[in-house]
Structures are given as C-alpha cells and as structure tokens.
Write a protein that holds these residues in place. Structure first.
Motif, PDB file in Angstrom:
ATOM      1  N   PHE A  39       0.840  -1.193   0.000  1.00  0.00           N
ATOM      2  CA  PHE A  39       0.000   0.000   0.000  1.00  0.00           C
ATOM      3  C   PHE A  39       0.872   1.239   0.000  1.00  0.00           C
ATOM      4  O   PHE A  39       1.705   1.426   0.873  1.00  0.00           O
ATOM      5  N   SER A  40       0.721   2.044  -1.010  1.00  0.00           N
ATOM      6  CA  SER A  40       1.416   3.318  -1.055  1.00  0.00           C
ATOM      7  C   SER A  40       0.541   4.309  -1.806  1.00  0.00           C
ATOM      8  O   SER A  40      -0.264   3.919  -2.655  1.00  0.00           O
ATOM      9  N   LYS A  41       0.687   5.568  -1.484  1.00  0.00           N
ATOM     10  CA  LYS A  41      -0.090   6.587  -2.181  1.00  0.00           C
ATOM     11  C   LYS A  41       0.727   7.861  -2.274  1.00  0.00           C
ATOM     12  O   LYS A  41       1.551   8.163  -1.402  1.00  0.00           O
ATOM     13  N   CYS A  42       0.514   8.574  -3.360  1.00  0.00           N
ATOM     14  CA  CYS A  42       1.155   9.860  -3.546  1.00  0.00           C
ATOM     15  C   CYS A  42       0.234  10.927  -2.955  1.00  0.00           C
ATOM     16  O   CYS A  42      -0.945  11.014  -3.318  1.00  0.00           O
ATOM     17  N   VAL A  43       0.753  11.700  -2.027  1.00  0.00           N
ATOM     18  CA  VAL A  43      -0.030  12.735  -1.358  1.00  0.00           C
ATOM     19  C   VAL A  43       0.575  14.096  -1.692  1.00  0.00           C
ATOM     20  O   VAL A  43       1.787  14.288  -1.576  1.00  0.00           O
ATOM     21  N   THR A  44      -0.273  15.017  -2.113  1.00  0.00           N
ATOM     22  CA  THR A  44       0.170  16.389  -2.347  1.00  0.00           C
ATOM     23  C   THR A  44      -0.510  17.291  -1.328  1.00  0.00           C
ATOM     24  O   THR A  44      -1.648  17.049  -0.918  1.00  0.00           O
ATOM     25  N   GLY A  45       0.207  18.335  -0.912  1.00  0.00           N
ATOM     26  CA  GLY A  45      -0.329  19.259   0.074  1.00  0.00           C
ATOM     27  C   GLY A  45      -0.290  20.679  -0.429  1.00  0.00           C
ATOM     28  O   GLY A  45       0.584  21.047  -1.226  1.00  0.00           O
ATOM     29  N   ILE A  97      -8.688  14.280   0.069  1.00  0.00           N
ATOM     30  CA  ILE A  97      -9.427  14.372  -1.192  1.00  0.00           C
ATOM     31  C   ILE A  97      -8.777  13.443  -2.206  1.00  0.00           C
ATOM     32  O   ILE A  97      -7.563  13.500  -2.431  1.00  0.00           O
ATOM     33  N   ILE A  98      -9.568  12.579  -2.814  1.00  0.00           N
ATOM     34  CA  ILE A  98      -9.063  11.670  -3.844  1.00  0.00           C
ATOM     35  C   ILE A  98      -9.064  12.403  -5.179  1.00  0.00           C
ATOM     36  O   ILE A  98     -10.110  12.887  -5.625  1.00  0.00           O
ATOM     37  N   LEU A  99      -7.919  12.500  -5.808  1.00  0.00           N
ATOM     38  CA  LEU A  99      -7.790  13.237  -7.063  1.00  0.00           C
ATOM     39  C   LEU A  99      -8.221  12.378  -8.251  1.00  0.00           C
ATOM     40  O   LEU A  99      -8.082  11.141  -8.213  1.00  0.00           O
ATOM     41  N   PRO A 100      -8.722  12.980  -9.314  1.00  0.00           N
ATOM     42  CA  PRO A 100      -9.213  12.229 -10.479  1.00  0.00           C
ATOM     43  C   PRO A 100      -8.170  11.303 -11.098  1.00  0.00           C
ATOM     44  O   PRO A 100      -8.472  10.178 -11.492  1.00  0.00           O
ATOM     45  N   GLY A 101      -6.927  11.744 -11.183  1.00  0.00           N
ATOM     46  CA  GLY A 101      -5.895  10.922 -11.797  1.00  0.00           C
ATOM     47  C   GLY A 101      -5.189   9.994 -10.833  1.00  0.00           C
ATOM     48  O   GLY A 101      -4.147   9.420 -11.153  1.00  0.00           O
ATOM     49  N   GLY A 102      -5.746   9.831  -9.633  1.00  0.00           N
ATOM     50  CA  GLY A 102      -5.090   9.039  -8.600  1.00  0.00           C
ATOM     51  C   GLY A 102      -4.323   9.937  -7.649  1.00  0.00           C
ATOM     52  O   GLY A 102      -4.001  11.082  -7.960  1.00  0.00           O
ATOM     53  N   GLY A 103      -4.024   9.464  -6.497  1.00  0.00           N
ATOM     54  CA  GLY A 103      -3.342  10.260  -5.498  1.00  0.00           C
ATOM     55  C   GLY A 103      -4.330  10.984  -4.598  1.00  0.00           C
ATOM     56  O   GLY A 103      -5.555  10.928  -4.796  1.00  0.00           O
ATOM     57  N   TYR A 104      -3.775  11.661  -3.586  1.00  0.00           N
ATOM     58  CA  TYR A 104      -4.596  12.305  -2.568  1.00  0.00           C
ATOM     59  C   TYR A 104      -4.097  13.723  -2.320  1.00  0.00           C
ATOM     60  O   TYR A 104      -2.915  14.020  -2.492  1.00  0.00           O
ATOM     61  N   ARG A 105      -5.012  14.583  -1.912  1.00  0.00           N
ATOM     62  CA  ARG A 105      -4.662  15.969  -1.610  1.00  0.00           C
ATOM     63  C   ARG A 105      -5.064  16.287  -0.171  1.00  0.00           C
ATOM     64  O   ARG A 105      -6.165  15.931   0.284  1.00  0.00           O
TER      65      ARG A 105
END
Length: 315
Positions: free
Chosen positions: A18-24, A92-100
């Motif tokens: 499990f891994s996810k790209c998170v942007t802030g 927030i789940i972003l449309p192209g994948g990843g989280y904000r």
C-alpha cells in the motif's frame, strides 16, 4: 562475515502493498492513532513536520525518508502554520489518482509518498523489536536516486506503475535501514551494528548460529570484558546477548521449517541445539507450538501469505 541486517530483511521478505502519492497545499494536519504495519513517509518535494509522544518533532524535507516501525500515535502537518481546524479526516481523492491534503485549488507545496510495509514472514515483530521507534534518513546519495525514481513514477500513469512502485519501495526500505543515521535514543539492532565492538559479536552470531556461544566467548570476539560486553549489548541492542542469539536462532529455525530443509533434529543442530528435544522445548516456549506442528501448518499456508493472515482468512 555475515551481514545481520541483510539476513533479517531477507528472512522477513519485505513488500510495500500500500502506497499513495499525497500532495499538500497550504495549512493541513493529519493524525494517525494506529497503523497495523511499519509506516513510511518519503518526501519528494517541499517539507512537512512529524511528531509523536516519544520522539518529539522532526522536520522532514525533500529527499528525506522516515520509517515508523511501530506506528501507534503520530501526527504530520504542513510547513505552513496550521491549527486544529485544519485537521484532515479524509484526504481528497484526485481524479488521476493520489490524494490531496489542504487546499484543493491552491498551489502544491508538498509531495510525498506514504504508506505501510508488510512482511511475508510471520517474524515481523523481530524487526520491530530490533529497530528504533523512528528511523530518519537524510542526504544519502543512493537514497536520493531512489527517491527521484519514485517521484517520477508516482506522478506518471505509465503501464505497470503499481508494480514498479512496489519494487522501488522494497529497495527503498532496505536502503533506508542500511543508511539510517539518526538512531535516536532507543536501543536496537542498528545501534548495535553502529558500535564497532558489538558489531563483531553480532556478525559472529549470525555467521555461526550453530556454535555453542557463551557470553564470555562473544565478549572475547568484541574485545571486551564479560560484564562490560553484557552491559553494553543490553544498553545498545535492548536485550541481553543470549536473548538476541535465541531470537535469531528461532527465526532461522522457523525459516528452515517453512522451507522443509531437513528434519527437526538436523535443523536443531544447524541453529545451535545439541538435541532435538532441547530444540523442541525452546521452540515451544518461544513460538507456542512444536517444530513439527509449525512445519505442518506452514505447509498449508499459500505462498505470499503470513500465518496471521491465513488464520484470519479461515476463522
């Protein structure tokens, strides 16, 4: 001479399922009260702050990597000043994948890969007990190259992205453990290996687990007095020398039993027990089942699944 850390990581068979790209963007806060597995954060761009009750506050900048072997209660927040009302419950789940986290429309000022690691072996507690409560790695060239590859892969949607990310994260985990510089005050295997005297004794135990080691012999390997060695080992590793040796022998024995490499008597001799009966008693005390029962149960578990996962699936 044996490489103890490489041997332990090899036995544990680490993966990153499990891994996810998170942007802030702007102010934000995230709190985790419990993670079932070792948790990691690799900051690719910008910075964030991490804090837990035992280790206090740590600034994590781009190129830094932190690993929390026993993630129980910790908080991360933005470099921008934040307050309790900036707490993120669901990213927030972003449309192209990843989280904000933070502002959905604001400019991105932080990008990180976060997630947890799993071990296919059921000896995960061995690693957690031998590592500091927080592993921080900064400014390592090899790690920086891995971080760059991770960052590029995380923002692209190329075919096979998830598979590549998983394997890169496995390598990153091993490299982070090898490169850990900020060991904190907590004892563990990394602190023991960073001590030149103790490292000789630890490598000797790993190179010849079947030898009938005594504390006096290990102290001679480390060029220390018996009492000085015992006290130093306890302080740096967090357990007595013979306790560590027993844990390592049982971990080896479990691996040999899982792979059915010899009879119980043969395995007993390989890991330092004079008889199958003495080995069976020690194994029963340490593991809770007999060696023969453990081998039978392990044979029934599908590849890639731990004993706990298997037991949960059939419960």
């Amino acid at each position: 001479m044996a490489d103890p850390l490489a041997q332990i990581v090899g036995l544990l068979q680490p993966g990153a399922p499990f891994s996810k790209c998170v942007t802030g963007s702007g102010p934000w806060r995230v709190r985790r009260t419990q993670s079932p597995n070792p948790y990691y954060v690799a900051v690719i761009m910008g910075s964030l702050r991490y804090s837990d009750p035992r280790n206090g506050e740590v600034v994590v900048d781009a190129g830094d990597f932190i690993l929390i072997p026993s993630a129980r209660d910790f908080m991360m927040w933005s470099e921008a000043p934040s307050a309790d009302n900036d707490m993120v419950v669901d990213p927030i789940i972003l449309p192209g994948g990843g989280y904000r986290v933070g502002s959905i429309d604001g400019p991105i000022d932080m990008r990180a890969l976060v997630g947890y690691c799993m071990f296919q072996s059921d000896d995960a507690t061995l690693l957690s007990s031998l590592l500091p409560e927080l592993v921080v790695v900064r400014g390592e060239h090899r790690l920086a190259m891995l971080m760059q590859l991770l960052g590029e892969e995380a923002v692209d949607n190329k075919p096979g992205r998830d598979v590549v990310l998983q394997h890169l994260l496995e390598v990153l985990l091993i490299e982070a453990l090898r490169s850990a510089a900020d060991l904190g005050d907590a004892p563990g295997l990394l602190r023991g290996l960073s001590d030149d005297r103790l490292a000789v004794a630890i490598r000797s135990m790993h190179a010849k687990p079947g030898r009938g080691w005594t504390v006096a012999e290990l102290a001679r390997e480390a060029a220390l007095s018996r009492s000085g060695f015992h006290e130093r080992f306890q302080d740096e590793v967090g357990m007595a020398p013979m306790e560590y040796l027993k844990a390592w022998r049982l971990a080896l024995a479990k691996d040999l039993l899982r792979r059915r490499e010899g009879s119980v008597g043969e395995i007993a001799r390989q890991v330092g027990y004079r008889s199958a009966s003495a080995f069976s008693v020690a194994f029963m005390r340490g593991v809770g089942v007999s060696p023969a029962r453990y081998a039978r149960d392990a044979a029934a578990i599908p590849a890639g699944m731990t004993a706990d996962e298997f037991n949960g699936a059939i419960a």
